[in-house]
Enzyme design. Structure first.
Site, PDB file in Angstrom:
ATOM      1  CG  HIS A  99      -2.139  -0.897   0.979  1.00 51.62           C
ATOM      2  ND1 HIS A  99      -3.383  -0.623   1.495  1.00 51.62           N
ATOM      3  CD2 HIS A  99      -2.281  -2.059   0.288  1.00 51.62           C
ATOM      4  CE1 HIS A  99      -4.237  -1.572   1.139  1.00 51.62           C
ATOM      5  NE2 HIS A  99      -3.573  -2.459   0.413  1.00 51.62           N
ATOM      6  CG  HIS A 267      -5.062 -11.271  -3.168  1.00 50.61           C
ATOM      7  ND1 HIS A 267      -6.138 -10.895  -3.946  1.00 50.61           N
ATOM      8  CD2 HIS A 267      -4.661 -10.144  -2.518  1.00 50.61           C
ATOM      9  CE1 HIS A 267      -6.364  -9.596  -3.775  1.00 50.61           C
ATOM     10  NE2 HIS A 267      -5.477  -9.123  -2.913  1.00 50.61           N
TER      11      HIS A 267
END
Length: 723
Positions: A99, A267
């Site tokens: 992020h 993921h």
């Protein structure tokens, strides 16, 4: 705070307290005023380090192996105040690094991880960054231990890289060298919305056409890094989400293959958190109580940690083994049919219709409990979008290909905003040159600089031609991601040689003269272009009665077309240049605001902007030879005339269509024409103060000296070998 309020609040003994509160600012009173604050951030007044401190030198003394050992040990050192999922902080650290780096957007190079900006508002309090404050707090003992030799910016990204390695991924490498900032960035435009997670409609011409997203934005909603994991505007539809994913990742400089690899690799490990009620969470760090000490989203109503924590609201892991790098993501994605469900927090997520218990991930706290895996709408896009599916199936069949592609894409993600490889520091910098790093070969320094200058001076090129070409070559530099600049002489290559802002016909004429000089002298074309600009300035200064030698450092290299990603360089094309008094077309944003943005990207101050514009005008460097702002009858002389005539009250300024006329106040005769960019230096009170300095009778030499210093700063902005 009024005097009456001070008394009622307990007789506050000082009056300056009101100045620390959010009061009515100048921008509140005059919202259309030019905000020069973006040019004056991150200066020495906010930096606590000693003046002589250089992080890039300090980090070279770091025991890199010891730091990595400490970071890896942290991964499995679970803390009771914020326990690690499955006893491993890897997923949390990867999300933090992701992020940080993922806020980068290619359009203006802003965002990204290279400044440690995730520590400050608004990023530290974005909804999408919920609980990353805990990750940074977990890293504090390591930052404290290594101190000035290890920046937060480097540590945040390193933690993500080491996390992957600790879970079995062979990473592509790592470069240190990111320098911390000390307060929030003022120059980055994150969007116009006034509420977090406002519907996407506000930043699109049409949500159904992701390409209509407002530039330079890349995220679909205020407070998100990429796309909404639940679907477009929170409504699940994998194909619509796929379109937004494609546009968002493209605006970060990623292609479809890199996008699939990053989605899958991101993921493969970790989990989402939504096992609770979001309304139980306290304010974000910036709005939290002082007793929280910079932590946000605290849950004082329920347990709120471990299996009971809430972050995105989606709940579950993607794979069977969330602390292990493997191909489990695609095994899960293609191994089941999926149906929409709501998480305990009320968020949309996809869950398998039928799954064997042994294929479920275990609970983060109790390995005897199995939990259903999940997919977000973005994950389902990898399966439902035809292009993404084809790539996903290829990765599913070839795990080694996924590992290699992801490792390279991850490296690109966390280094994209660091600029050329020359800025990377440390033992794990890959030897391979990658085209997105804008490689430039080493230049030459052994040639006779004075002889080259003499050839340039005798070439017949005009001052305006020499100065404008050097400026155009250097002005592409962006301090946001350290791209662009004169090194490499890419102005002679596609796409730059054909950019309208570079005046292709004039450019080719100048290059046809300078390239043979470079070849005959053993100098690079990049050096000769800059030298030509310097020669022009020296000639113009001499005409003004000031003898000056413009500083020059040889050593620029010449890039080749094969070293140049033409599509990647398209984002650097200038659509405006206030310094050459040009805009490609009319824009919603004013020309002076566009100039301000360009100035900030180039790393210039308001004073440097002022002196450069005034000098460029009298040198006759306007795009296309336009006469606007050329307030002199001695074009080619580096005189103060721009400022003298701008501030002369014998003149009056009148609108004339899209431009302005400067008329004699007594006779009404038109003396010059001007643009908004010209007149803002007399209109804006701060810029006028600078303009008056350069109009003063005693400052001709100062004007030339300051112009030369600012010019040299621009020419050397990308000379990382000199810094």
């Amino acid at each position: 705070m009024s005097a009456q309020n001070i008394q009622s609040a307990g007789k506050c003994p000082v009056m300056h307290g009101a100045n620390t509160e959010v009061g009515t600012s100048n921008m509140d009173w005059w919202p259309k005023a030019l905000n020069l604050d973006i040019l004056h951030q991150h200066d020495t007044k906010t930096n606590p380090m000693d003046e002589e401190f250089s992080y890039r030198e300090a980090v070279k003394t770091l025991d890199f192996a010891a730091v990595k050992r400490d970071v890896e040990a942290l991964m499995t050192d679970s803390q009771a105040w914020w326990p690690a999922d499955w006893g491993h902080y890897g997923g949390l650290m990867i999300r933090m690094a992701w992020h940080a780096a993922g806020s980068y957007r290619a359009a203006d190079g802003r965002g990204g991880a290279n400044t440690g900006n995730q520590r400050f508002a608004p990023l530290n309090s974005w909804p999408d960054n919920a609980n990353l404050d805990k990750a940074r707090r977990l890293l504090w003992p390591i930052k404290k231990k290594y101190g000035n030799r290890l920046s937060w910016a480097d540590l945040i990204v390193l933690a993500g890289n080491v996390a992957y390695e600790s879970m079995g991924l062979k990473t592509f490498g790592f470069g240190f060298g990111r320098e911390d900032i000390w307060h929030p960035e003022k120059d980055t435009y994150w969007g116009a919305e006034k509420e977090w997670l406002a519907p996407s409609d506000e930043r699109y011409g049409s949500v159904d056409d992701p390409s209509t997203m407002e530039n330079p934005l890349a995220a679909v909603q205020m407070g998100l890094i990429y796309v909404n994991p639940e679907g477009v505007n929170g409504k699940p539809d994998p194909l619509k989400t796929a379109a937004q994913v494609r546009e968002t990742f493209a605006r970060m400089g990623m292609n479809d293959e890199e996008t699939v690899a990053l989605t899958a690799g991101g993921h493969t490990v970790g989990k989402t958190h939504g096992n609770g009620r979001a309304e139980n969470l306290g304010p974000s760090p910036e709005g939290a109580d002082i007793s929280e000490q910079g932590l946000g989203w605290m849950n004082h109503k329920t347990r709120g940690i471990g299996r009971d924590s809430v972050t995105s609201g989606i709940e579950g892991a993607w794979t069977t083994h969330p602390t292990k790098w493997d191909n489990g993501y695609f095994d899960m994605l293609f191994g089941h049919e999926w149906e929409l469900k709501k998480s305990p927090a009320g968020a949309w997520q996809w869950e398998p219709v039928d799954i064997r218990e042994e294929d479920m991930p275990v609970d983060v706290e109790d390995p005897s409990i199995r939990c259903k895996p999940i997919m977000t709408d973005a994950d389902m896009a990898m399966r439902e979008d035809p292009i993404y599916r084809k790539i996903s199936e290829r990765f599913h069949k070839d795990p080694a290909l996924l590992t290699e592609t992801f490792a390279r894409a991850w490296f690109k993600l966390i280094h994209r905003d660091m600029g050329p490889k020359a800025r990377y520091i440390g033992p794990e910098v890959p030897a391979e040159d990658l085209i997105w790093q804008d490689p430039v070969p080493a230049g030459k320094t052994g040639y006779d600089v004075d002889a080259v200058k003499a050839k340039i001076a005798a070439s017949g090129l005009s001052i305006a031609e020499m100065v404008a070409t050097a400026w155009d070559s250097a002005r592409t530099f962006r301090q946001s991601d350290f791209r662009g600049g004169a090194n490499g002489a890419r102005i002679r290559l596609a796409p730059q040689k054909d950019w309208e802002g570079n005046e292709p016909a004039r450019l080719q004429k100048v290059l046809a003269v300078l390239e043979p000089i470079a070849a005959d002298s053993g100098a690079s074309v990049a050096d000769v272009i800059v030298l030509a600009g310097n020669v022009g300035i020296e000639q113009a200064a001499k005409a003004a009665g000031v003898n000056v030698t413009v500083p020059f450092a040889p050593g620029r290299g010449d890039a080749t077309q094969e070293m140049t990603d033409a599509d990647g360089f398209a984002v650097l094309e200038p659509i405006h240049d206030g310094y050459r008094n040009w805009v490609k077309k009319d824009y919603v944003v004013s020309a002076e605001e566009l100039m301000l943005d360009r100035t900030q990207l180039m790393g210039l101050t308001a004073a440097e902007m002022t002196v450069l514009v005034g000098g460029m005008r009298v040198l006759g460097t306007n795009h296309g030879g336009a006469k606007h702002g050329v307030f002199t009858d001695k074009v080619g002389t580096l005189s103060q005339d721009f400022f003298v005539n701008l501030t002369d009250m014998n003149n009056v300024w009148k609108p004339a269509g899209a431009h302005y006329e400067i008329r004699d106040r007594k006779t009404d005769a038109v003396k010059w024409t001007a643009t908004r960019v010209d007149l803002v230096f007399g209109s804006n009170s701060i810029l006028r103060a600078y303009a008056e300095v350069y109009a003063q009778d005693d400052n001709q030499e100062k004007f030339v000296r300051d112009f030369v210093n600012a010019w040299t700063k621009v020419m050397n902005a990308d000379r990382f070998d000199l810094k």
